[in-house]
Design a protein around this motif. Structure first.
Motif, PDB file in Angstrom:
ATOM      1  N   VAL A   1       0.822  -1.217   0.000  1.00 15.93           N
ATOM      2  CA  VAL A   1       0.000   0.000   0.000  1.00 15.93           C
ATOM      3  C   VAL A   1       0.853   1.263   0.000  1.00 15.93           C
ATOM      4  O   VAL A   1       0.369   2.333  -0.291  1.00 15.93           O
ATOM      5  N   GLY A   2       2.135   1.111   0.364  1.00 15.60           N
ATOM      6  CA  GLY A   2       3.001   2.281   0.425  1.00 15.60           C
ATOM      7  C   GLY A   2       2.714   3.056   1.688  1.00 15.60           C
ATOM      8  O   GLY A   2       1.800   2.708   2.436  1.00 15.60           O
ATOM      9  N   PRO A   3       3.475   4.113   1.947  1.00 11.97           N
ATOM     10  CA  PRO A   3       3.251   4.890   3.173  1.00 11.97           C
ATOM     11  C   PRO A   3       1.869   5.520   3.113  1.00 11.97           C
ATOM     12  O   PRO A   3       1.466   6.018   2.072  1.00 11.97           O
ATOM     13  N   SER A   4       1.117   5.424   4.212  1.00 10.60           N
ATOM     14  CA  SER A   4      -0.249   5.916   4.148  1.00 10.60           C
ATOM     15  C   SER A   4      -0.345   7.374   4.569  1.00 10.60           C
ATOM     16  O   SER A   4      -1.390   7.970   4.491  1.00 10.60           O
ATOM     17  N   GLU A   5       0.772   7.960   5.027  1.00  7.89           N
ATOM     18  CA  GLU A   5       0.735   9.351   5.462  1.00  7.89           C
ATOM     19  C   GLU A   5       1.843  10.139   4.770  1.00  7.89           C
ATOM     20  O   GLU A   5       2.891   9.603   4.448  1.00  7.89           O
ATOM     21  N   ALA A   6       1.573  11.436   4.579  1.00 15.33           N
ATOM     22  CA  ALA A   6       2.658  12.310   4.133  1.00 15.33           C
ATOM     23  C   ALA A   6       3.658  12.379   5.273  1.00 15.33           C
ATOM     24  O   ALA A   6       3.346  12.033   6.404  1.00 15.33           O
ATOM     25  N   ARG A   7       4.875  12.820   4.966  1.00 12.67           N
ATOM     26  CA  ARG A   7       5.889  12.864   6.019  1.00 12.67           C
ATOM     27  C   ARG A   7       5.471  13.811   7.129  1.00 12.67           C
ATOM     28  O   ARG A   7       5.007  14.914   6.898  1.00 12.67           O
ATOM     29  N   GLU A   8       5.655  13.356   8.330  1.00 12.16           N
ATOM     30  CA  GLU A   8       5.378  14.188   9.490  1.00 12.16           C
ATOM     31  C   GLU A   8       6.553  15.144   9.676  1.00 12.16           C
ATOM     32  O   GLU A   8       7.648  14.915   9.159  1.00 12.16           O
ATOM     33  N   TRP A   9       6.317  16.172  10.470  1.00 10.21           N
ATOM     34  CA  TRP A   9       7.359  17.158  10.701  1.00 10.21           C
ATOM     35  C   TRP A   9       8.667  16.524  11.165  1.00 10.21           C
ATOM     36  O   TRP A   9       9.742  16.870  10.682  1.00 10.21           O
ATOM     37  N   ASN A  10       8.581  15.576  12.103  1.00  6.63           N
ATOM     38  CA  ASN A  10       9.802  14.965  12.637  1.00  6.63           C
ATOM     39  C   ASN A  10      10.643  14.301  11.556  1.00  6.63           C
ATOM     40  O   ASN A  10      11.863  14.426  11.559  1.00  6.63           O
TER      41      ASN A  10
ATOM     42  N   ALA B   1      -1.170  13.761  -6.591  1.00  9.70           N
ATOM     43  CA  ALA B   1       0.219  13.411  -6.257  1.00  9.70           C
ATOM     44  C   ALA B   1       0.504  13.673  -4.777  1.00  9.70           C
ATOM     45  O   ALA B   1       1.237  12.922  -4.134  1.00  9.70           O
ATOM     46  N   LEU B   2      -0.099  14.737  -4.248  1.00 13.48           N
ATOM     47  CA  LEU B   2       0.067  15.040  -2.816  1.00 13.48           C
ATOM     48  C   LEU B   2      -0.512  13.903  -1.978  1.00 13.48           C
ATOM     49  O   LEU B   2       0.087  13.459  -1.003  1.00 13.48           O
ATOM     50  N   LYS B   3      -1.665  13.416  -2.404  1.00 18.65           N
ATOM     51  CA  LYS B   3      -2.304  12.327  -1.666  1.00 18.65           C
ATOM     52  C   LYS B   3      -1.490  11.040  -1.751  1.00 18.65           C
ATOM     53  O   LYS B   3      -1.654  10.152  -0.928  1.00 18.65           O
ATOM     54  N   GLN B   4      -0.632  10.952  -2.785  1.00 23.04           N
ATOM     55  CA  GLN B   4       0.245   9.770  -2.896  1.00 23.04           C
ATOM     56  C   GLN B   4       1.593  10.029  -2.241  1.00 23.04           C
ATOM     57  O   GLN B   4       2.550   9.284  -2.472  1.00 23.04           O
ATOM     58  N   ASP B   5       1.691  11.122  -1.470  1.00 24.62           N
ATOM     59  CA  ASP B   5       2.916  11.437  -0.716  1.00 24.62           C
ATOM     60  C   ASP B   5       4.143  11.637  -1.593  1.00 24.62           C
ATOM     61  O   ASP B   5       5.236  11.248  -1.222  1.00 24.62           O
ATOM     62  N   ARG B   6       3.946  12.220  -2.739  1.00 28.03           N
ATOM     63  CA  ARG B   6       5.112  12.402  -3.607  1.00 28.03           C
ATOM     64  C   ARG B   6       5.911  13.656  -3.238  1.00 28.03           C
ATOM     65  O   ARG B   6       6.973  13.916  -3.773  1.00 28.03           O
ATOM     66  N   PHE B   7       5.357  14.484  -2.340  1.00 26.19           N
ATOM     67  CA  PHE B   7       6.065  15.664  -1.808  1.00 26.19           C
ATOM     68  C   PHE B   7       5.371  16.055  -0.518  1.00 26.19           C
ATOM     69  O   PHE B   7       4.306  15.520  -0.187  1.00 26.19           O
ATOM     70  N   ASP B   8       5.985  16.983   0.228  1.00 25.61           N
ATOM     71  CA  ASP B   8       5.442  17.353   1.540  1.00 25.61           C
ATOM     72  C   ASP B   8       4.351  18.416   1.447  1.00 25.61           C
ATOM     73  O   ASP B   8       3.421  18.431   2.244  1.00 25.61           O
ATOM     74  N   PHE B   9       4.496  19.328   0.502  1.00 35.33           N
ATOM     75  CA  PHE B   9       3.460  20.337   0.283  1.00 35.33           C
ATOM     76  C   PHE B   9       3.587  20.877  -1.135  1.00 35.33           C
ATOM     77  O   PHE B   9       4.596  20.625  -1.808  1.00 35.33           O
TER      78      PHE B   9
ATOM     79  N   ILE C   1      -0.784  23.968  -0.139  1.00 30.03           N
ATOM     80  CA  ILE C   1      -1.637  22.846   0.259  1.00 30.03           C
ATOM     81  C   ILE C   1      -0.777  21.716   0.803  1.00 30.03           C
ATOM     82  O   ILE C   1       0.358  21.520   0.364  1.00 30.03           O
ATOM     83  N   LEU C   2      -1.331  20.986   1.784  1.00 30.63           N
ATOM     84  CA  LEU C   2      -0.628  19.838   2.339  1.00 30.63           C
ATOM     85  C   LEU C   2      -1.606  18.719   2.656  1.00 30.63           C
ATOM     86  O   LEU C   2      -2.819  18.916   2.557  1.00 30.63           O
ATOM     87  N   ARG C   3      -1.046  17.550   3.009  1.00 29.81           N
ATOM     88  CA  ARG C   3      -1.888  16.399   3.311  1.00 29.81           C
ATOM     89  C   ARG C   3      -2.829  16.715   4.455  1.00 29.81           C
ATOM     90  O   ARG C   3      -2.474  17.440   5.372  1.00 29.81           O
ATOM     91  N   LYS C   4      -4.003  16.169   4.401  1.00 24.33           N
ATOM     92  CA  LYS C   4      -4.985  16.368   5.477  1.00 24.33           C
ATOM     93  C   LYS C   4      -4.419  15.915   6.811  1.00 24.33           C
ATOM     94  O   LYS C   4      -3.763  14.885   6.907  1.00 24.33           O
ATOM     95  N   ASN C   5      -4.696  16.716   7.832  1.00 23.48           N
ATOM     96  CA  ASN C   5      -4.324  16.378   9.213  1.00 23.48           C
ATOM     97  C   ASN C   5      -2.831  16.229   9.456  1.00 23.48           C
ATOM     98  O   ASN C   5      -2.434  15.579  10.396  1.00 23.48           O
ATOM     99  N   ASN C   6      -2.016  16.829   8.617  1.00 24.13           N
ATOM    100  CA  ASN C   6      -0.577  16.859   8.871  1.00 24.13           C
ATOM    101  C   ASN C   6      -0.328  18.112   9.716  1.00 24.13           C
ATOM    102  O   ASN C   6       0.269  19.091   9.272  1.00 24.13           O
ATOM    103  N   LYS C   7      -0.836  18.065  10.946  1.00 25.61           N
ATOM    104  CA  LYS C   7      -1.007  19.266  11.774  1.00 25.61           C
ATOM    105  C   LYS C   7       0.283  19.991  12.101  1.00 25.61           C
ATOM    106  O   LYS C   7       0.359  21.208  12.015  1.00 25.61           O
ATOM    107  N   GLU C   8       1.316  19.217  12.488  1.00 26.86           N
ATOM    108  CA  GLU C   8       2.546  19.875  12.917  1.00 26.86           C
ATOM    109  C   GLU C   8       3.217  20.564  11.733  1.00 26.86           C
ATOM    110  O   GLU C   8       3.725  21.683  11.866  1.00 26.86           O
ATOM    111  N   LEU C   9       3.176  19.921  10.575  1.00 30.04           N
ATOM    112  CA  LEU C   9       3.761  20.561   9.383  1.00 30.04           C
ATOM    113  C   LEU C   9       2.994  21.834   9.051  1.00 30.04           C
ATOM    114  O   LEU C   9       3.597  22.863   8.717  1.00 30.04           O
ATOM    115  N   ALA C  10       1.669  21.801   9.149  1.00 28.42           N
ATOM    116  CA  ALA C  10       0.871  22.999   8.886  1.00 28.42           C
ATOM    117  C   ALA C  10       1.283  24.131   9.828  1.00 28.42           C
ATOM    118  O   ALA C  10       1.477  25.276   9.399  1.00 28.42           O
ATOM    119  N   GLU C  11       1.452  23.794  11.113  1.00 28.73           N
ATOM    120  CA  GLU C  11       1.879  24.810  12.088  1.00 28.73           C
ATOM    121  C   GLU C  11       3.235  25.391  11.727  1.00 28.73           C
ATOM    122  O   GLU C  11       3.450  26.600  11.820  1.00 28.73           O
TER     123      GLU C  11
END
Ligand code: ARG
Length: 256
Positions: free
Chosen positions: A19-28, A87-95, A216-226
């Motif tokens: 399935v590949g990574p299911s989330e965009a990269r988190e801030w950490n 492409a964003l939803k497929q995590d091909r970049f952070d934003f 724009i960024l992945r949904k609920n990628n809260k720390e990156l949004a901040e």
């Protein structure tokens, strides 16, 4: 039991790989790598475009300034505008920073950072062509695919046709060649395009709508949004934003 544990340890990573990574990269993860990955289009002057081989523009410079504030290197991915959300939803970049105007429809699938400029869609046409919404009755309009200009055109009553193009340079070329009667795009893009093509005989007309533009960024990628919002606020405070805005527009285009 041991067999089951071994079986699971073999099967779980395999299914994750499928399935590949299911989330965009988190801030950490971004911070640890030292590099943030941003997408843009490269065909939307003066926001993101090519000057010869060099990717440049207001949004390119702004993203570089934001990455610098975050202490990160910035790596670019150049992605066609109409494919960026997928492409964003497929995590091909952070934003992505490619002049996405806020729409409720887009907000269902991605999150928007705070706006980095305010603007609107404007009509352009030959000097004796349809330069107002009223004059578009019975006329054809060219717009870039998957944009708020395409949405706006669909809402106009009485149009003869809406023709969609991969990018604004193509839509402008179609107007020049009389393949469409009018073109709707961002007012700053229209201005930059007409400034570069003074002999085209094309004028800017009426505004059709206004919008707020954000990364724009992945949904609920809260720390990156901040982090992105924080860095944007900092460059807006320390004069960096103002200098870039003056450089590209000779005015401050922030939302006020
Ligand atoms: N502002 C418009 C929208 O939100 C157009 C953005 C087009 N961006 C680009 N890089 N071509 O749809």
């Amino acid at each position: 039991m041991r067999f089951l544990a071994r079986l699971l340890s073999a099967v779980i990573p395999l299914s994750l790989m499928l399935v590949g990574p299911s989330e965009a990269r988190e801030w950490n993860a971004i911070k640890q790598s030292g590099t943030i990955i941003a997408a843009t289009e490269g065909g939307f002057q003066p926001f993101n475009y090519y000057d010869g081989p060099k990717l440049t523009g207001f949004e390119v410079d702004l993203a570089e300034a934001i990455a610098k504030k975050l202490g990160l290197k910035l790596e670019w991915r150049v992605v066609p505008f109409d494919g960026q959300i997928a492409a964003l939803k497929q995590d091909r970049f952070d934003f992505a920073i490619a002049s996405h105007g806020y729409t409720a429809e887009r907000a269902k699938s991605v999150d928007f950072a705070n706006p980095h400029y305010c603007t609107g869609g404007q009509i352009a046409a030959h000097k004796d062509g349809p330069l107002t919404v009223a004059a578009l009755d019975g006329k054809s309009v060219g717009v870039q695919l998957a944009t708020t200009y395409a949405d706006a055109a669909k809402k106009l009553k009485g149009l003869k046709a809406i023709k969609t193009y991969k990018g604004d340079p193509e839509a402008f070329a179609a107007l020049r060649a009389n393949k469409v009667d009018a073109w709707i795009s961002d007012k700053f893009t229209v201005k930059a395009t007409l400034d570069k093509n003074p002999d085209a005989g094309i004028s800017a007309g009426e505004m059709v709508f206004v919008e707020r533009v954000s990364m724009i960024l992945r949904k609920n990628n809260k720390e990156l949004a901040e982090k992105l919002n924080g860095a944007l606020a900092e460059v807006m405070k320390d004069g960096t934003y103002k200098a870039l805005s003056e450089k590209y527009f000779k005015e401050d285009i922030s939302c006020r």
